[in-house]
Design an enzyme around this catalytic site. Sequence first.
Site, PDB file in Angstrom:
ATOM      1  CE  LYS A 134      -4.297  -1.252   0.386  1.00  0.00           C
ATOM      2  NZ  LYS A 134      -5.262  -0.762  -0.579  1.00  0.00           N
ATOM      3  CD  GLU A 191      -4.586  -2.766  -6.720  1.00  0.00           C
ATOM      4  OE1 GLU A 191      -5.567  -2.299  -6.099  1.00  0.00           O
ATOM      5  OE2 GLU A 191      -4.075  -3.866  -6.436  1.00  0.00           O
ATOM      6  CG  ASP A 214      -9.284  -1.932  -6.968  1.00  0.00           C
ATOM      7  OD1 ASP A 214     -10.455  -2.299  -7.094  1.00  0.00           O
ATOM      8  OD2 ASP A 214      -8.686  -2.035  -5.872  1.00  0.00           O
ATOM      9  CE  LYS A 236     -10.492  -4.575  -3.531  1.00  0.00           C
ATOM     10  NZ  LYS A 236      -9.434  -4.172  -4.445  1.00  0.00           N
TER      11      LYS A 236
HETATM   12  O1  LIG Z   1      -5.705  -6.897  -3.478  1.00  0.00           O
HETATM   13  C1  LIG Z   1      -5.116  -7.415  -2.493  1.00  0.00           C
HETATM   14  O2  LIG Z   1      -4.006  -7.965  -2.592  1.00  0.00           O
HETATM   15  C2  LIG Z   1      -5.728  -7.411  -1.132  1.00  0.00           C
HETATM   16  C3  LIG Z   1      -6.995  -6.630  -1.016  1.00  0.00           C
HETATM   17  C4  LIG Z   1      -6.786  -5.142  -0.920  1.00  0.00           C
HETATM   18  O3  LIG Z   1      -5.695  -4.653  -1.076  1.00  0.00           O
HETATM   19  C5  LIG Z   1      -7.924  -4.308  -0.666  1.00  0.00           C
HETATM   20  C6  LIG Z   1      -9.124  -4.866  -0.331  1.00  0.00           C
HETATM   21  C7  LIG Z   1     -10.212  -4.067   0.045  1.00  0.00           C
HETATM   22  C8  LIG Z   1     -10.078  -2.717   0.156  1.00  0.00           C
HETATM   23  C9  LIG Z   1      -8.816  -2.032  -0.023  1.00  0.00           C
HETATM   24  O4  LIG Z   1      -8.296  -1.610   1.208  1.00  0.00           O
HETATM   25  C10 LIG Z   1      -7.746  -2.829  -0.760  1.00  0.00           C
HETATM   26  C11 LIG Z   1      -7.675  -2.292  -2.190  1.00  0.00           C
HETATM   27  O5  LIG Z   1      -7.857  -1.091  -2.356  1.00  0.00           O
HETATM   28  O6  LIG Z   1      -7.430  -3.001  -3.144  1.00  0.00           O
HETATM   29 MG   LIG Z   2      -6.914  -1.456  -4.882  1.00  0.00          MG
END
Ligand SMILES: O=C(O)CCC(=O)C1=CC=C[C@@H](O)[C@@H]1C(=O)O
Ligand SMILES: [Mg+2]
Length: 321
Positions: A134, A191, A214, A236
């Site tokens: 992140k 992303e 994303d 997702k």
């Molecule tokens: O994508 C991944 O490796 C894990 C999931 C992840 O990073 C996320 C899941 C849900 C909300 C967010 O905080 C974050 C994202 O932004 O992609």
């Molecule tokens: Mg993301």
Amino acid sequence: MRQAQIWRYQLPMDAGVVLRERRLKTRDGLLVRLREGENEGWGEIAPLPGFSAETLDETQAQTLGWVNAWRAGDNPAWPAAPSAAFGLSCAAAELTQVLPAAADYRAAPLCTGDPDALIPVLEAMPGEKVAKIKVGLYEAVRDGMVVNLLLEALPALTLRLDANRGWTPLKAQQFAKYVSPARRSRIAFIEEPCKTREQSRAFAAETGIAIAWDESLRESDFVFAAEPGLTAVIIKPTLTGSLDIVRGQVAQAHALGLEAIISSSIESSLGLTQLARIAAWLTPGVIPGLDTLSLMQAQLVRRWPGSVLPCLDTQSLEPLL
Ligand SMILES: O=C(O)CCC(=O)C1=CC=C[C@@H](O)[C@@H]1C(=O)O
Ligand SMILES: [Mg+2]
């Protein structure tokens, strides 16, 4: 004869899980179990606060309506709420054995804080070494230095980064300045680096660092298109809708030569193990983004291999049906 059960769950999160500037103290959702003859199928319905448009109460009403119609022998259309459509379609796909059992339990380790903690994890990771970091939470310069240091320390490492639209074009440039140009190709993608898609495209063109969409996938004007600098889309399923919609999006991405990455919306271990199966089925060979179980204090009904967290069963949950 059709039978169904629905439970509401609440799992305590690890202290300090912050989503879109909101502390997430518990993860709340529904589990559904459908039974027909000898077969059964489970699904998890868990709108993610700050990301899903629907509330859990709305989702619960839609889920009860769907399940009651199904029990009565109908084959109702999926509910409007994406989380309900996804969970119910998963339960139906398990029931009818459409969803294969084989799973990809590899997960790109997720790092939000201390990069030093990541090095031993990555050194021990068999096969392809991919981690997700992140960025945009601290100074952009610090992010750039951390990324550069990790890529330098581990020559076999590929990184996925996620800025959640946190950077202005200037901050994105400050980040890139600290990542040596020779190492930039080992950033598989970042992303959504900037606030707008236009700024993110410009960042990719100026820096040679690849990007992925994303948040964009959930915007009404989004269309799947191949574009310079774009290498992947993050899918997702809980935020997307039924398994058919997820399959359709993966197919569109693949047809354009884009990588599709199945990613967590912070589901419980039950939902995550199903996502690992969806990933093995629809995106074989691609490490999914599922390293979110450690944000929770317990697992639910099905265990994630290797996790030492305690696992709750349905007896500890509130039955709604
Ligand atoms: O994508 C991944 O490796 C894990 C999931 C992840 O990073 C996320 C899941 C849900 C909300 C967010 O905080 C974050 C994202 O932004 O992609
Ligand atoms: Mg993301």
